[in-house]
Write a protein that holds these residues in place. Structure first.
Motif, mmCIF file in Angstrom:
data_model
loop_
_atom_site.group_PDB
_atom_site.id
_atom_site.type_symbol
_atom_site.label_atom_id
_atom_site.label_comp_id
_atom_site.label_asym_id
_atom_site.label_seq_id
_atom_site.Cartn_x
_atom_site.Cartn_y
_atom_site.Cartn_z
ATOM 1 N N CYS A 271 0.773 -1.207 0.097
ATOM 2 C CA CYS A 271 0.040 -0.170 -0.068
ATOM 3 C C CYS A 271 0.796 1.255 0.164
ATOM 4 O O CYS A 271 1.979 1.415 0.611
ATOM 5 C CB CYS A 271 -0.925 -0.033 1.157
ATOM 6 S SG CYS A 271 -0.107 0.132 2.819
ATOM 7 N N CYS A 284 -3.921 1.898 -2.652
ATOM 8 C CA CYS A 284 -4.210 3.458 -1.891
ATOM 9 C C CYS A 284 -4.749 3.403 -0.547
ATOM 10 O O CYS A 284 -5.472 2.421 -0.254
ATOM 11 C CB CYS A 284 -5.177 4.242 -2.607
ATOM 12 S SG CYS A 284 -5.532 5.920 -2.415
ATOM 13 N N ASN A 285 -4.145 4.162 0.362
ATOM 14 C CA ASN A 285 -4.673 4.541 1.861
ATOM 15 C C ASN A 285 -5.268 6.110 1.765
ATOM 16 O O ASN A 285 -4.529 6.787 1.299
ATOM 17 C CB ASN A 285 -3.830 4.296 2.836
ATOM 18 C CG ASN A 285 -3.182 2.858 2.734
ATOM 19 O OD1 ASN A 285 -3.614 1.871 2.332
ATOM 20 N ND2 ASN A 285 -2.155 2.583 3.493
ATOM 21 N N CYS A 289 -9.866 7.940 -2.314
ATOM 22 C CA CYS A 289 -8.863 7.256 -3.196
ATOM 23 C C CYS A 289 -9.336 7.103 -4.703
ATOM 24 O O CYS A 289 -8.820 6.601 -5.238
ATOM 25 C CB CYS A 289 -8.637 5.758 -2.794
ATOM 26 S SG CYS A 289 -7.352 5.934 -1.440
ATOM 27 N N ASP A 290 -10.391 8.165 -4.887
ATOM 28 C CA ASP A 290 -10.780 7.926 -6.405
ATOM 29 C C ASP A 290 -10.018 8.508 -7.211
ATOM 30 O O ASP A 290 -9.952 8.266 -8.650
ATOM 31 C CB ASP A 290 -12.285 8.615 -6.621
ATOM 32 C CG ASP A 290 -12.461 10.061 -5.745
ATOM 33 O OD1 ASP A 290 -11.922 10.076 -4.700
ATOM 34 O OD2 ASP A 290 -12.580 10.880 -6.607
ATOM 35 N N TRP A 303 -8.127 -0.134 -2.700
ATOM 36 C CA TRP A 303 -8.258 0.966 -1.608
ATOM 37 C C TRP A 303 -7.803 -0.019 -0.551
ATOM 38 O O TRP A 303 -8.905 -0.411 0.092
ATOM 39 C CB TRP A 303 -9.291 1.720 -1.688
ATOM 40 C CG TRP A 303 -9.387 2.826 -0.649
ATOM 41 C CD1 TRP A 303 -8.439 3.393 0.228
ATOM 42 C CD2 TRP A 303 -10.621 3.695 -0.659
ATOM 43 N NE1 TRP A 303 -8.991 4.436 0.673
ATOM 44 C CE2 TRP A 303 -10.114 4.536 0.464
ATOM 45 C CE3 TRP A 303 -11.899 3.984 -1.008
ATOM 46 C CZ2 TRP A 303 -10.839 5.824 0.507
ATOM 47 C CZ3 TRP A 303 -12.724 4.926 -0.877
ATOM 48 C CH2 TRP A 303 -12.226 5.762 -0.036
ATOM 49 N N ALA A 306 -9.586 2.637 3.813
ATOM 50 C CA ALA A 306 -10.472 3.827 3.746
ATOM 51 C C ALA A 306 -10.885 3.986 5.130
ATOM 52 O O ALA A 306 -11.587 3.460 5.825
ATOM 53 C CB ALA A 306 -11.842 3.218 2.873
ATOM 54 N N PHE A 333 -15.253 6.015 -5.351
ATOM 55 C CA PHE A 333 -14.032 5.137 -5.730
ATOM 56 C C PHE A 333 -14.453 3.732 -6.467
ATOM 57 O O PHE A 333 -14.056 3.613 -7.656
ATOM 58 C CB PHE A 333 -13.485 4.488 -4.630
ATOM 59 C CG PHE A 333 -12.226 3.381 -4.427
ATOM 60 C CD1 PHE A 333 -11.020 3.920 -5.093
ATOM 61 C CD2 PHE A 333 -12.263 2.114 -4.493
ATOM 62 C CE1 PHE A 333 -9.886 3.041 -5.212
ATOM 63 C CE2 PHE A 333 -11.289 1.236 -4.761
ATOM 64 C CZ PHE A 333 -10.059 1.450 -5.107
ATOM 65 N N GLY A 338 -12.818 1.286 -9.064
ATOM 66 C CA GLY A 338 -12.132 0.435 -7.904
ATOM 67 C C GLY A 338 -12.916 -0.827 -7.864
ATOM 68 O O GLY A 338 -14.149 -0.806 -8.013
ATOM 69 N N ILE A 341 -12.095 -2.616 -1.635
ATOM 70 C CA ILE A 341 -12.173 -1.328 -0.705
ATOM 71 C C ILE A 341 -12.204 -2.104 0.743
ATOM 72 O O ILE A 341 -13.013 -3.020 1.071
ATOM 73 C CB ILE A 341 -13.399 -0.402 -0.825
ATOM 74 C CG1 ILE A 341 -14.203 -0.490 0.377
ATOM 75 C CG2 ILE A 341 -14.450 -0.614 -2.008
ATOM 76 C CD1 ILE A 341 -13.813 0.920 0.861
#
Ligand code: GAL
Length: 900
Positions: A271, A284-285, A289-290, A303, A306, A333, A338, A341
């Motif tokens: 990540c 992503c963190n 995260c869009d 993601w 979140a 997201f 995405g 999540i």
């Protein structure tokens, strides 16, 4: 390219997954690890077959054959891989909803309930870190028991039919002591953390391998038929890599290669590491995260954190994140493509013992998560997200089959439209404007979009969910006294060691705290002797001397000749302490004893292993006839920990090794360095328990020898001015508890208690009134609903003034109590323009006098009820042409058993 790992990727096409390259080792895995809906599908297939009269006998063998055939299908259906759209499990692209539950932050007897609540909330995956310092407290000595029983935790998740994302780290950050690293690691010769350093890499590989092998031995990877579908190596290395330069890059490549080399049969994730080497997926963190994109076109958009709320630090406020904004972030997201999540946290739990790191992180790690610290569902967060997940899952086929077509619906409005192969269509209609509603035209229909919201249309026509429209109930929690009886306390005074004690370590000058304690205790005494000439002016009515102590943190208590002279504290933002105060010295020899207290070691930052703690000086006395006297380089004596700790006063065995004083201590409430003990019986019922520590200062507390954690009644400083769900969220936005103790209640797990005679031990640093400590039960005090006349989940159509079909709605108020309870009273009901929030509702300018009637009729005595919000139900419209709401507060009580 030399250190790139070769990996064959699933075709990047968005066509059926015929070309999937699967793991060949698990012919039975599609059955073992089939998610619950697939199992229930095969079950219902069998049931419906069995219902077919006459055909039963002939069809059963066929059904069994079919199931066997499925089980033995070519291995092309097995294993976990990925393509650019999604994680692919047993040949199927999946939209996966995950939530973090950290196993040592609750007790094993809570795990099943927590996982069940996650499953009920629509989750597919449980994500956890692996806690190296919990598992390997000293080199080569491993613990996998109790709260650290990782295999049991993974199996608990498996039994619930969910998957696991195992974030091995072994660096984990996580507001966990030392970021998850054992403190001994700092003392491995030549070590340098998280960079291209051989001793570090050797240790990291050793632990990672230990965990991977354990999981393999237990057949817990999905490729073996187990629940683990993903693993993580490292954690948020991106920002560090930049600081480390080429050594950082080399380390990332090494870490990826090492992990992939373990051949687990499931993908690895890094990540916040843009350079994650293939085949590791970068994820992503963040709060949103869009805008994130994976680093290769053939990786899915994941993601991993979140943030559902935020952590709390002593002295700070409690942070909340409105569920409308969290749901909006998730929908944003997903509409961008995405497909994975994870809520960090889904259940935050408790930093028991001295596991909190930061420093200054509270014992509570509640995180405003959908399941609260004590294991209660937090409403409306849990329920609203559950509806979101349901809506997303209705779109799953279309989401994994296509990239979105983006249409502009206005300046701040967009539609993201997904089309599936089979002709299905799903749409997300977004209004990014934080201030106003938007009326948009999509597919020849009008839709009203509240500010900062997304409506989900799984058929590109009907809205099943809007992120800003919370239809589920809210629940209000309470802490109720568990008994009327006060605890009977006894006390023992911690003694400040004598300099004559030859067990003390002595040194010239000031030593760094962790180098001395190795974190075996929070406490380190620094003791020095100061000789005062009887002729000093300050002894004869002059200005008293001033002591100045510079400490690298985290808290400091200054004792002069056995008396507490003062204390000083750092904070998470600035750990350093500058103590500056008058002290009273006498002629002859004086003892200055500085009790330096660590409040958890750092968990993040470049080379945080080098950060110092404790009194590093200078330590200077001003106001002597000669001027100042610098104590920094004189002889200091050191004692690691408290005397009470070395006698194990906090344990069942050690507690009886000293004489405790009995009696009434009310007048001595401000006595520092005191141990208290009391015995109590477990309160009846099964509600979670907590200790109310508001009357105490700072210290630690144990029940039956188990550490509940650090407590500290420090009052929260912050900005608690309002909270709107609209607009970009940040952790400072929605604070609560200004001016209150940051943490007042400390979770006492039920499983740590016996029916009677439980030992409660408190060590108090500053002074406090133990008589006022009480054990409380946590329960739901009331449930509320606050629903607008307008609601997107009800679908009716009429032709609007433009001749277009438009939605009209007849929303309902839904209330439900926990199993075993029923609605006993309607405390408040107003159809009109009520004011306030759950627990403090008030009538507004518009109110129907009949508001409570339909609720009382349909709800009293019921576990759940629903009442339609329409003027006719309330005897007419109390204020035509005004958009009205229905606000209700109801009380749940144990359901009355019918009398026979
Ligand atoms: C992230 C980190 C997590 C946790 C979180 C804040 O950056 O990866 O471990 O520390 O921040 O709660």
């Amino acid at each position: 390219m030399s250190n790139m790992v070769i990996f064959t990727f699933v075709e990047a096409s968005i066509q059926p997954l015929s070309a999937i390259k699967c793991n060949i080792r698990c012919p039975l895995c599609s059955l073992h690890s089939a998610p619950p809906h697939l199992l229930s599908l095969s079950l219902s297939l069998s049931l419906s077959l069995s219902k077919m009269r006459g055909a039963t006998r002939t069809l059963w063998p066929a059904a069994i054959g079919l199931v066997l055939l499925l089980a033995l299908l070519p291995s092309a259906q097995c294993g976990v891989t990925y393509d650019r759209k999604a994680i692919v499990i047993n040949g199927e692209r999946r939209i996966l909803i995950s939530g973090s539950i950290h196993y040592p932050r609750s007790t094993p007897d809570m795990w099943e309930g927590l996982v069940q609540k996650a499953r009920d909330g629509g989750l597919d995956v449980i994500q956890t870190y692996v806690f190296w310092n919990g598992h390997e407290p000293s080199p080569g000595e491993y613990t996998f028991e109790g709260r650290y029983d990782l295999v049991r935790f993974v199996r608990t998740v498996q039994r619930a039919g969910l998957y696991v994302h195992l974030r091995i780290g072994p660096y984990i950050c996580g507001e966990w002591n030392f970021g998850g690293f054992p403190v001994w690691l700092k003392y491995v010769p030549g070590i340098s953390f998280r960079t291209d350093n051989e001793p570090f890499k050797r240790a990291m590989q050793g632990f990672t391998q230990k965990i991977v092998e354990m999981m393999k031995t237990e057949s817990l990877f999905e490729s073996q038929g187990g629940p683990i579908i993903l693993s993580q190596i490292e954690n948020e290395y991106g920002p560090e890599a930049k600081a480390f330069g080429p050594a950082g890059q080399a380390y990332v490549n090494w870490a990826a290669k090492m992990a992939v080399g373990f051949d687990t049969g499931v993908p690895w994730v890094m990540c916040k590491e843009d350079d994650a080497p293939d085949p590791v997926i970068n994820a992503c963190n963040g709060f949103y995260c869009d805008a994130f994109r994976p680093n290769r076109p053939y990786k899915p958009m994941m993601w991993t954190e979140a943030w559902s709320g935020w952590f709390t630090e002593f002295g700070g406020t409690v942070h909340q994140r409105p569920v409308e904004d969290l749901a909006f972030a998730v929908a944003r997201f997903i509409q961008k493509g995405g497909s994975f999540i994870n809520y960090y946290m889904y259940h935050g739990g408790t930093n028991f013992g001295r596991t909190a790191g930061g420093p200054f992180i509270t014992t509570s790690y509640d995180y405003d998560a959908p399941v609260d610290e004590f294991g209660f569902i937090r409403e409306p967060k849990h329920g609203h997200l559950k509806e979101l997940h349901r809506a997303i899952k209705l779109c799953e086929k279309a989401l994994v089959s296509s990239d979105p077509t983006v249409l502009s619906l206005g300046t701040y409005q967009q539609a993201h439209v997904f089309n599936s192969q089979s002709g299905g269509c799903a749409a997300f209609l977004a209004n990014y404007n934080p201030n106003s509603y938007a009326r948009v035209l999509f597919n020849n229909m009008h839709y009203n979009l509240p500010p900062w919201s997304i409506s989900i249309l799984p058929d590109c026509r009907n809205v099943v969910f809007n992120t800003a429209k919370v239809g589920v109930q809210t629940s209000q929690m309470q802490m109720l006294a568990s008994s009327n009886e006060q605890l009977t306390w006894e006390r023992y005074d911690e003694e400040i060691v004598s300099l004559a004690d030859n067990s003390l370590l002595t040194a010239t000058g000031l030593l760094e705290q962790i180098n001395v304690t190795r974190d075996a205790s929070d406490y380190l005494w620094y003791i020095a002797s100061v000789d005062v000439n009887p002729d000093e002016r300050f002894l004869r009515g002059g200005q008293p001397p001033v002591l100045i102590v510079q400490s690298a943190g985290h808290a400091l208590h200054v004792f002069v000749n056995g008396q507490l002279s003062g204390s000083a504290y750092g904070s998470r933002e600035n750990r350093r302490i500058s103590y500056n105060s008058n002290i009273i010295l006498r002629a002859g020899s004086n003892k200055i004893a500085l009790l330096s207290v660590a409040v958890g070691l750092p968990n993040v930052g470049t080379h945080y292993e080098l950060w110092n703690t404790g009194v590093l000086g200078p330590v200077v006395l001003h106001g002597f006839d000669e001027g100042k006297r610098d104590l920094t380089w004189q002889q200091w004596s050191y004692q690691v920990g408290l005397r009470g700790e070395s006698m194990n006063l906090n344990s069942l065995e050690g507690v009886s090794t000293v004489e405790w004083m009995q009696g009434d201590f009310a007048g001595q409430a401000q006595q520092p360095l005191t141990w208290f003990k009391a015995y109590f019986d477990a309160p009846g019922g099964d509600e979670p328990l907590a200790l109310d520590m508001r009357s105490m200062g700072k210290g630690q507390v144990w029940v039956n020898g188990q550490s509940i954690g650090r407590y500290w009644t420090v009052y929260a400083n912050g900005d608690c001015e309002g909270c709107s769900y609209t607009g970009t969220y940040k952790s400072t936005k929605c604070q609560i508890g200004c001016g209150e103790p940051t943490q007042r209640w400390y979770h006492v797990p039920r499983s740590w208690l016996q029916p009677t005679g439980n030992l409660l031990v408190v060590f108090e640093e500053l002074g406090g009134d133990a008589a006022k400590i009480s054990l409380v039960k946590r329960s739901v005090s009331s449930i509320c609903a606050d629903v607008s006349e307008w609601h997107p989940t009800i679908k009716n159509w009429h032709i609007d003034s433009y001749g277009q079909p438009e939605e009209i709605h007849r929303p309902k108020v839904h209330l439900h109590c926990a199993p075993g309870q029923s609605i006993s009273a309607i405390k408040f009901a107003s159809f009109g323009t009520p004011l306030g929030t759950c627990g403090s509702f008030q009538r507004g300018a518009c109110h129907s006098l009949n508001s409570h009637i339909p609720l009382e009729k349909k709800c009293i005595g019921q576990q759940r009820c629903a009442v339609t919000i329409s003027p006719t139900n309330f005897g007419g419209d109390p204020c035509p042409n005004i958009l009205k709401r229905m606000a209700v507060e109801a009380v749940c009580s144990p359901a009355v058993q019918p009398v026979h």
